[in-house]
Design a protein around this motif. Structure first.
Motif, mmCIF file in Angstrom:
data_model
loop_
_atom_site.group_PDB
_atom_site.id
_atom_site.type_symbol
_atom_site.label_atom_id
_atom_site.label_comp_id
_atom_site.label_asym_id
_atom_site.label_seq_id
_atom_site.Cartn_x
_atom_site.Cartn_y
_atom_site.Cartn_z
ATOM 1 N N VAL A 276 3.877 -9.950 -14.758
ATOM 2 C CA VAL A 276 2.730 -9.061 -14.991
ATOM 3 C C VAL A 276 1.806 -9.067 -13.777
ATOM 4 O O VAL A 276 1.301 -8.018 -13.352
ATOM 5 N N PHE A 277 1.596 -10.250 -13.208
ATOM 6 C CA PHE A 277 0.779 -10.364 -11.997
ATOM 7 C C PHE A 277 1.376 -9.518 -10.867
ATOM 8 O O PHE A 277 0.655 -8.839 -10.130
ATOM 9 N N CYS A 278 2.703 -9.554 -10.732
ATOM 10 C CA CYS A 278 3.368 -8.768 -9.689
ATOM 11 C C CYS A 278 3.216 -7.267 -9.938
ATOM 12 O O CYS A 278 3.024 -6.485 -9.000
ATOM 13 N N VAL A 279 3.311 -6.868 -11.204
ATOM 14 C CA VAL A 279 3.135 -5.451 -11.546
ATOM 15 C C VAL A 279 1.724 -4.994 -11.204
ATOM 16 O O VAL A 279 1.513 -3.919 -10.638
ATOM 17 N N VAL A 280 0.726 -5.823 -11.544
ATOM 18 C CA VAL A 280 -0.669 -5.488 -11.230
ATOM 19 C C VAL A 280 -0.864 -5.404 -9.723
ATOM 20 O O VAL A 280 -1.527 -4.496 -9.201
ATOM 21 N N GLY A 281 -0.263 -6.364 -8.986
ATOM 22 C CA GLY A 281 -0.381 -6.348 -7.532
ATOM 23 C C GLY A 281 0.288 -5.134 -6.921
ATOM 24 O O GLY A 281 -0.258 -4.508 -6.002
ATOM 25 N N ALA A 282 1.460 -4.769 -7.436
ATOM 26 C CA ALA A 282 2.162 -3.586 -6.935
ATOM 27 C C ALA A 282 1.339 -2.328 -7.191
ATOM 28 O O ALA A 282 1.248 -1.441 -6.342
ATOM 29 N N LYS A 283 0.728 -2.239 -8.365
ATOM 30 C CA LYS A 283 -0.108 -1.087 -8.690
ATOM 31 C C LYS A 283 -1.296 -0.986 -7.728
ATOM 32 O O LYS A 283 -1.651 0.099 -7.270
ATOM 33 N N ARG A 284 -1.879 -2.117 -7.404
ATOM 34 C CA ARG A 284 -3.063 -2.136 -6.536
ATOM 35 C C ARG A 284 -2.748 -1.630 -5.130
ATOM 36 O O ARG A 284 -3.561 -0.936 -4.516
ATOM 37 N N PHE A 285 -1.558 -1.958 -4.637
ATOM 38 C CA PHE A 285 -1.222 -1.626 -3.256
ATOM 39 C C PHE A 285 -0.267 -0.444 -3.117
ATOM 40 O O PHE A 285 0.284 -0.213 -2.049
ATOM 41 N N ALA A 286 -0.071 0.301 -4.205
ATOM 42 C CA ALA A 286 0.761 1.506 -4.127
ATOM 43 C C ALA A 286 -0.122 2.679 -3.746
ATOM 44 O O ALA A 286 -1.018 3.070 -4.485
ATOM 45 N N LYS A 287 0.099 3.223 -2.565
ATOM 46 C CA LYS A 287 -0.699 4.342 -2.080
ATOM 47 C C LYS A 287 -0.193 5.629 -2.706
ATOM 48 O O LYS A 287 0.977 5.964 -2.595
ATOM 49 N N GLN A 288 -1.070 6.374 -3.334
ATOM 50 C CA GLN A 288 -0.681 7.602 -4.011
ATOM 51 C C GLN A 288 -0.764 8.797 -3.069
ATOM 52 O O GLN A 288 -1.599 8.853 -2.166
ATOM 53 N N ASN A 289 0.107 9.742 -3.332
ATOM 54 C CA ASN A 289 0.088 10.985 -2.552
ATOM 55 C C ASN A 289 -0.997 11.904 -3.065
ATOM 56 O O ASN A 289 -1.236 12.008 -4.265
#
Length: 297
Positions: A276-289
């Motif tokens: 879950v921590f990894c999912v939250v981290g991935a969401k935080r650093f995923a740059k949206q178009n």
């Protein structure tokens, strides 16, 4: 609720639905031939998809969308179901969790290649860490190894990641439910023919559990789950929302504990929290178009 949040909610529902796919397939292939199972689930979902498109008067895709729909059909209508059904004749559903843990990474890679996503470097760190945690946990659970089964599962993950990313990119123009329905309809003539050609001479030896498994993968895994999943990927970002798949193996184990009264260990809980921590981290650093305006209703 903004589009990104709505996308994560839709993606989460899709992952919950997909969590039962491999166990249901495993049960179904005990009594059904893998090729028949693949064709029957796609044909059943294709007929339902055709009805939806007609009743809801969905707009036809443009000629330029045909190539993308073919990729979606080959990836998630034919490729992943067939390859996993064949693999699950050689490996257990628990062993297949190893490869499901790699699916978010495959989806993210194809999201960059085909969908135009551009996550920040930290995203890949969290994505790889989450995949490693899931794979490590699955390996620790044991399970008989089969080179053929493992090769089939690896091919299935590649096919599925491509189908997910391509379908999500197309969903930005057509809408999530329309994409999977058109892909199913495109496959329908071949899948219906294959169903009739491979159906068993008699269904007398088919148990009730196999029928339930077939119904689940036909209705939920092949259609309803994709309605939510493609909408989630299109709204929230292919690479970002795709990380929710890291939770899929643990949802499957939770369902097993609830329905089959299997034990849930403290290690599973600890690894789930880390994922879950990894999912939250991935969401935080995923740059949206900036152009992620979606027709995903």
């Amino acid at each position: 609720m903004d589009k990104t949040a709505s996308g994560w909610v839709s993606g989460f529902i899709g992952v919950l639905i997909f969590s039962g796919s491999l166990p249901a397939t495993r049960v179904a292939v005990m009594d059904f031939d893998p090729i028949f199972l693949t064709a029957a689930r796609a044909a059943t979902a294709g007929i339902l998809g055709l009805v939806l498109l007609i009743v809801l008067r969905a707009e036809r895709p443009q000629r330029g969308d045909l190539f993308s729909l073919i990729i979606v059909a080959l990836g998630v209508v034919v490729g992943f179901p067939l390859l996993t059904a064949l693999a699950l004749k050689h490996v257990t559903s628990a062993h297949s969790i190893i490869f499901v843990g790699l699916l978010p990474l495959a989806t993210a890679i194809f999201g960059v290649i085909r969908g135009g996503d551009r996550p920040r470097p930290a995203f890949w760190l969290f994505s790889c860490l989450g995949s490693a945690l899931v794979a490590g946990f699955a390996l620790a659970q044991g399970g008989a190894a089969s080179p053929l089964g493992d090769s089939l599962m690896l091919a299935a993950i590649v096919a599925c990641g491509l189908g997910y990313a391509e379908g999500a990119a197309l969903s930005r123009r057509l809408g999530g439910w329309q994409v999977i329905c058109w892909a199913l309809v495109l496959s329908l003539p071949a899948m219906l023919t294959l169903t009739l050609m491979t159906k068993p001479a008699s269904f007398d030896g088919v148990g009730i559990n196999a029928w339930i498994g077939l119904c689940y993968v036909s209705l939920f895994s092949m259609l309803i789950g994709f309605v939510f999943w493609y909408r989630g990927l299109a709204l929230g970002g292919i690479a970002a929302v795709g990380q929710l798949q890291l939770l899929q193996p643990f949802f499957g184990l939770a369902l097993a504990a609830t329905l089959l009264h299997e034990q849930v260990s403290p290690v599973m809980i600890a690894v789930t929290v880390a994922v879950v921590f990894c999912v939250v981290g991935a969401k935080r650093f995923a740059k949206q178009n900036a152009h992620q305006e979606v027709a995903a209703e």
